[in-house]
Write a protein that holds these residues in place. Structure first.
Motif, PDB file in Angstrom:
ATOM      1  N   VAL A  95     -10.956  -0.930  36.501  1.00 27.58           N
ATOM      2  CA  VAL A  95     -12.217  -0.070  37.031  1.00 27.58           C
ATOM      3  C   VAL A  95     -13.389  -0.583  35.925  1.00 27.58           C
ATOM      4  O   VAL A  95     -13.204  -0.296  34.776  1.00 27.58           O
ATOM      5  N   GLY A  96     -14.418  -0.970  36.384  1.00 22.53           N
ATOM      6  CA  GLY A  96     -15.640  -1.144  35.584  1.00 22.53           C
ATOM      7  C   GLY A  96     -15.801  -2.888  35.046  1.00 22.53           C
ATOM      8  O   GLY A  96     -16.679  -2.949  34.538  1.00 22.53           O
ATOM      9  N   SER A  97     -14.835  -3.297  35.540  1.00 19.74           N
ATOM     10  CA  SER A  97     -14.947  -4.832  35.169  1.00 19.74           C
ATOM     11  C   SER A  97     -15.491  -5.667  36.395  1.00 19.74           C
ATOM     12  O   SER A  97     -15.668  -5.283  37.273  1.00 19.74           O
ATOM     13  N   SER A  98     -16.160  -7.007  36.047  1.00 23.40           N
ATOM     14  CA  SER A  98     -16.522  -7.880  36.911  1.00 23.40           C
ATOM     15  C   SER A  98     -15.613  -8.984  36.739  1.00 23.40           C
ATOM     16  O   SER A  98     -14.894  -9.302  35.818  1.00 23.40           O
ATOM     17  N   ALA A  99     -15.411  -9.322  37.920  1.00 27.59           N
ATOM     18  CA  ALA A  99     -14.368 -10.571  37.970  1.00 27.59           C
ATOM     19  C   ALA A  99     -14.506 -11.568  39.172  1.00 27.59           C
ATOM     20  O   ALA A  99     -15.429 -11.364  40.146  1.00 27.59           O
ATOM     21  N   MET A 100     -13.793 -12.709  39.034  1.00 27.14           N
ATOM     22  CA  MET A 100     -13.647 -13.762  40.029  1.00 27.14           C
ATOM     23  C   MET A 100     -12.587 -13.859  40.984  1.00 27.14           C
ATOM     24  O   MET A 100     -11.468 -13.613  40.118  1.00 27.14           O
ATOM     25  N   VAL A 101     -12.468 -13.866  42.152  1.00 27.69           N
ATOM     26  CA  VAL A 101     -11.133 -13.948  42.832  1.00 27.69           C
ATOM     27  C   VAL A 101     -11.490 -15.340  43.900  1.00 27.69           C
ATOM     28  O   VAL A 101     -12.592 -15.502  44.270  1.00 27.69           O
ATOM     29  N   GLY A 102     -10.317 -15.651  44.037  1.00 25.74           N
ATOM     30  CA  GLY A 102     -10.457 -17.148  44.859  1.00 25.74           C
ATOM     31  C   GLY A 102      -9.160 -17.107  45.696  1.00 25.74           C
ATOM     32  O   GLY A 102      -7.914 -16.513  45.106  1.00 25.74           O
ATOM     33  N   TRP A 103      -9.322 -17.787  46.885  1.00 25.47           N
ATOM     34  CA  TRP A 103      -7.925 -17.704  47.735  1.00 25.47           C
ATOM     35  C   TRP A 103      -8.313 -18.730  48.560  1.00 25.47           C
ATOM     36  O   TRP A 103      -9.449 -19.603  48.750  1.00 25.47           O
ATOM     37  N   ALA A 104      -7.353 -19.496  49.298  1.00 24.20           N
ATOM     38  CA  ALA A 104      -7.438 -20.712  50.560  1.00 24.20           C
ATOM     39  C   ALA A 104      -6.524 -20.112  51.604  1.00 24.20           C
ATOM     40  O   ALA A 104      -5.570 -19.299  51.274  1.00 24.20           O
ATOM     41  N   GLY A 120     -15.686  -1.025  41.227  1.00 23.15           N
ATOM     42  CA  GLY A 120     -16.537   0.058  40.914  1.00 23.15           C
ATOM     43  C   GLY A 120     -15.781   1.436  41.189  1.00 23.15           C
ATOM     44  O   GLY A 120     -15.942   2.299  40.861  1.00 23.15           O
ATOM     45  N   GLY A 121     -14.398   0.950  41.632  1.00 18.13           N
ATOM     46  CA  GLY A 121     -13.456   2.180  41.960  1.00 18.13           C
ATOM     47  C   GLY A 121     -12.210   1.909  42.419  1.00 18.13           C
ATOM     48  O   GLY A 121     -11.773   0.719  41.908  1.00 18.13           O
TER      49      GLY A 121
END
Length: 372
Positions: A95-104, A120-121
């Motif tokens: 919570v509070g982090s910024s992140a990268m997600v990827g999928w196929a 944010g939650g």
């Protein structure tokens, strides 16, 4: 994030990107082998640092930095028809982090998707796709599947990256919805990152007891449970003299010791950027002061026949009550900061409920005997 005190979903980066996906048969990757998709990542070179980022999930991370404050990352993981994610956190929490997600959508020649999220939650609606604080280099994001592995590559521009990296993997066979919202992760882990040296520690699974959880558990058991129980022994069992006294002292000593160990561990967490951390720390220091005052009062306890004994009793009783009130409030504040699941609130709330009911029943019994 039953991955956590800390029990939420995990998310990722804002350069909405599509790339061809190719698949073959094996899912191996290691730092001793060449990157299988190096030709598909324009910024990649053989000079990248490489490490086994999360061994239990097979995560391999390659990274490098340039003179333009540009940090480049390539994350690979076994393809399980689920998303993979890497985030940047100030405190090791999701919570509070910024992140990268990827999928196929499959491992056989379909399109891959990557997106940035701000966590944010604890619910999907708190983490809409296309949000986040990462300054992603334009056209740098690549998501590709090959040899039954997913490769998520991107670059960010930043003077100094966050001190923690957070990894997550989604439920097997479950991809994000068509609008980009993610399901809760299957597991997560965090690792410290030294921006000056580029050294990344081994990831610690969020399902275990990391330092923050150990801190919380010690304080909860010590000042949140044992000390209140010790108060009951002193208040309602004095007819069993001197056993009540030794029970009271023994319970309070163990409780104080556990709480002290927990607060010392808490000083080492370095979570200054977390909301309400200052309040949590200030309350913890106040509780520690109250505890030390109680120890001092015990050592300076006057005889029962002394004229100052009634003032000592007033001081001892009321400082103890303040310590308990502050401890309970700070425990709930700590659970909130750690974004722990509802089970922690319910469990501790149930203990407090039993403690209050027991105290009320014993108080009624105490007054009834006083009237006899």
């Amino acid at each position: 994030m039953e991955a956590s005190v800390f029990s939420v979903l995990f998310l990722s980066l804002c350069a909405f990107s599509f790339s061809p996906v190719r698949s073959q048969t094996n899912s191996t990757d290691s730092c001793s082998s060449n990157l299988a998709v190096s030709s598909l990542i324009p910024f990649y070179s053989s000079s990248f640092n490489c490490l086994s980022a999360w061994s239990s999930e097979g995560f391999i991370l390659r990274y490098a930095t340039t003179s333009n404050n540009t940090w480049s990352f390539v994350l690979s993981a076994p393809y399980t028809n689920a998303y993979i994610a890497i985030g940047f956190s100030s405190n090791g929490q999701m919570v509070g982090s910024s992140a990268m997600v990827g999928w196929a959508t499959s491992g056989n020649g379909t399109v891959g998707t990557a997106n940035q999220y701000y966590l944010g939650g604890v619910s999907p609606s708190d983490c809409p796709p296309g949000t986040g604080n990462l300054n992603v280099v334009k056209n740098s994001t690549v998501i590709v599947s090959q040899s039954s592995r997913l490769y998520l590559a991107f670059e960010i521009t930043v003077d100094k990256p966050s001190p923690y990296l957070v990894y997550a993997v989604g439920p097997r066979g479950t991809l994000p919805s068509s609008n980009g919202y993610l399901t809760e992760h299957r597991d997560m882990a965090s690792a410290s990152f030294n921006a000056n040296t580029g050294v990344i520690s081994d990831a610690q699974s969020g399902q275990g007891f990391n330092k923050a959880r150990k801190h919380g558990l010690l304080v909860l058991l010590g000042w949140g449970m044992l000390v209140p129980i010790g108060i009951l022994a002193a208040r309602y069992f004095k007819r069993y003299d001197p056993h009540w006294f030794y029970s009271h002292i023994s319970i309070q000593t163990v409780g104080f010791g556990l709480g002290l160990a927990g607060i010392i561990m808490g000083f080492d967490l370095e979570d200054d950027e977390v909301d309400d951390y200052g309040k949590h720390k200030a309350l913890g220091i106040a509780i520690l002061v109250f505890g030390c005052l109680q120890v001092t009062a015990f050592l300076a306890r006057p005889d029962k026949s002394s004229k100052v004994r009634k003032y000592w009793n007033w001081f001892h009783h009321n400082i103890g009550r303040l310590a308990i009130a502050f401890s309970i409030a700070n425990i709930f504040l700590g659970l909130s900061i750690a974004s722990e699941s509802k089970s922690w609130y319910i469990g501790y709330g149930a203990f407090l409920g039993v403690w209050v009911i027991t105290a009320l029943l014993l108080e009624i019994r105490h007054w009834m005997k006083s009237d006899d």
